[in-house]
Design a protein around this motif. Structure first.
Motif, PDB file in Angstrom:
ATOM      1  N   GLU A 153       1.144  -1.090   0.200  1.00  0.00           N
ATOM      2  CA  GLU A 153      -0.162  -0.103  -0.059  1.00  0.00           C
ATOM      3  C   GLU A 153       0.564   1.194   0.192  1.00  0.00           C
ATOM      4  N   SER A 154       2.470   1.076   0.933  1.00  0.00           N
ATOM      5  CA  SER A 154       2.784   2.689   0.725  1.00  0.00           C
ATOM      6  C   SER A 154       3.460   2.502  -0.769  1.00  0.00           C
ATOM      7  N   LEU A 155       4.026   1.487  -1.102  1.00  0.00           N
ATOM      8  CA  LEU A 155       4.647   1.596  -2.825  1.00  0.00           C
ATOM      9  C   LEU A 155       3.406   2.241  -3.619  1.00  0.00           C
TER      10      LEU A 155
ATOM     11  N   ALA B 278       0.676   2.069 -10.051  1.00  0.00           N
ATOM     12  CA  ALA B 278       0.174   1.775  -8.781  1.00  0.00           C
ATOM     13  C   ALA B 278      -0.736   0.695  -8.895  1.00  0.00           C
ATOM     14  N   ASP B 279      -1.693   0.879  -9.997  1.00  0.00           N
ATOM     15  CA  ASP B 279      -2.086  -0.663 -10.218  1.00  0.00           C
ATOM     16  C   ASP B 279      -1.450  -2.158 -10.521  1.00  0.00           C
ATOM     17  N   THR B 280      -0.463  -2.025 -10.643  1.00  0.00           N
ATOM     18  CA  THR B 280      -0.313  -3.330 -10.516  1.00  0.00           C
ATOM     19  C   THR B 280       0.776  -3.906  -9.654  1.00  0.00           C
ATOM     20  N   VAL B 281       0.811  -3.019  -8.500  1.00  0.00           N
ATOM     21  CA  VAL B 281       1.412  -3.500  -6.181  1.00  0.00           C
ATOM     22  C   VAL B 281       0.171  -4.710  -6.386  1.00  0.00           C
ATOM     23  N   ARG B 282       0.699  -5.836  -5.936  1.00  0.00           N
ATOM     24  CA  ARG B 282      -0.023  -6.575  -5.117  1.00  0.00           C
ATOM     25  C   ARG B 282       0.211  -6.432  -3.425  1.00  0.00           C
ATOM     26  N   GLY B 283      -0.176  -6.751  -3.130  1.00  0.00           N
ATOM     27  CA  GLY B 283      -0.187  -7.100  -1.731  1.00  0.00           C
ATOM     28  C   GLY B 283      -0.255  -8.397  -0.937  1.00  0.00           C
ATOM     29  N   ASP B 284      -0.581  -9.245  -2.036  1.00  0.00           N
ATOM     30  CA  ASP B 284      -0.372 -10.694  -1.527  1.00  0.00           C
ATOM     31  C   ASP B 284       0.795 -11.463  -0.956  1.00  0.00           C
TER      32      ASP B 284
END
Length: 242
Positions: free
Chosen positions: A208-210, A224-230
């Motif tokens: 979320e920070s990235l 931003a839309d490519t960042v996954r927190g899984d």
């Protein structure tokens, strides 16, 4: 005995590219170390069934020609990797992987590609992962600079011989995890169950920070839309790997 003074199973992959969804495994290592026992390593070289781009070959040193000549069928390699990791998990040994969401997601997609039962389906809720990348970003959030395994080894004064070879990286990831746990009681004193759960939350917060950083950085908004927190792996979408 703390988890980091017990047995650990280092895991690392080298691949045809940087997409865990589309790219293929070229080399892999699962090495059990620690706990007062000798190291026990299994290494694989696969024929990925596709050309290895020159850029990827420059990183890990395996060309298409060598993989085709010396590599084993990818499906067999994937099945053996899953078996080796499953055996470690069944023995209560944590899987230590730098940026685990990449390696474990790629292994998952390769397993589905070749009709092998994925690790997550084999071991279920027993999987415990230790990720030096997530740990380092938690304990030293504001440190500037890159956070590749090479950078972490330099920062934590861990030897790394043969960077970007799966066996060297797997061992180094365990050593970095040991170094962080031995100097940060929050991590070293946690049980594996507690640490695994904490990393799920930390990885989500870090993602979320990235994503926020990308949204507020001119020219990077689209990332931003490519960042996954899984974490520790990205769930497979319906339809499986292609």
């Amino acid at each position: 005995m703390s988890w980091f003074t017990s047995r650990m199973a280092g895991f690392d992959l080298e691949s045809t590219g940087v997409s865990p969804e589309r790219d293929r495994i070229v080399t892999a290592c699962v090495v059990q170390i620690g706990g007062g026992l000798d190291a026990a390593a299994a290494n694989w070289l696969a024929d990925p069934g596709v050309d290895i781009p020159a850029g990827a070959a420059a990183v890990h040193g395996i060309t298409t020609e060598r993989a085709r000549k010396e590599g084993r069928p990818a499906g067999e390699v994937v099945e053996e990797i899953v078996t080796a990791l499953s055996a470690a998990v069944a023995s209560g040994i944590p899987v230590v992987a730098m940026n685990a969401a990449y390696d474990l997601t790629m292994l998952d997609r390769e397993a589905r590609r070749y009709g092998v039962q994925p690790l997550a389906d084999t071991v279920g809720a027993d999987l415990r992962v230790v990720d030096p990348f997530v740990l380092d970003k938690h304990v030293d959030r504001y440190r500037s600079g890159k956070r590749t395994l090479t950078d972490l080894c330099r920062h934590y004064q861990v030897p790394l011989d043969g960077a970007h070879s799966a066996d060297a990286d797997a061992v180094a990831a365990c050593r970095v995890a040991w170094r962080i746990a031995s100097t940060h009681s929050e991590i070293g004193n946690a049980t594996l169950d507690e640490l695994h759960a904490m990393q799920i939350g930390w990885a989500r917060e870090q993602a979320e920070s990235l994503a926020t950083y990308f949204r507020h950085t001119p020219g990077k908004e689209h990332q931003a839309d490519t960042v996954r927190g899984d974490w520790p792996l990205i769930p497979a979408q319906r339809g499986g790997a292609a």
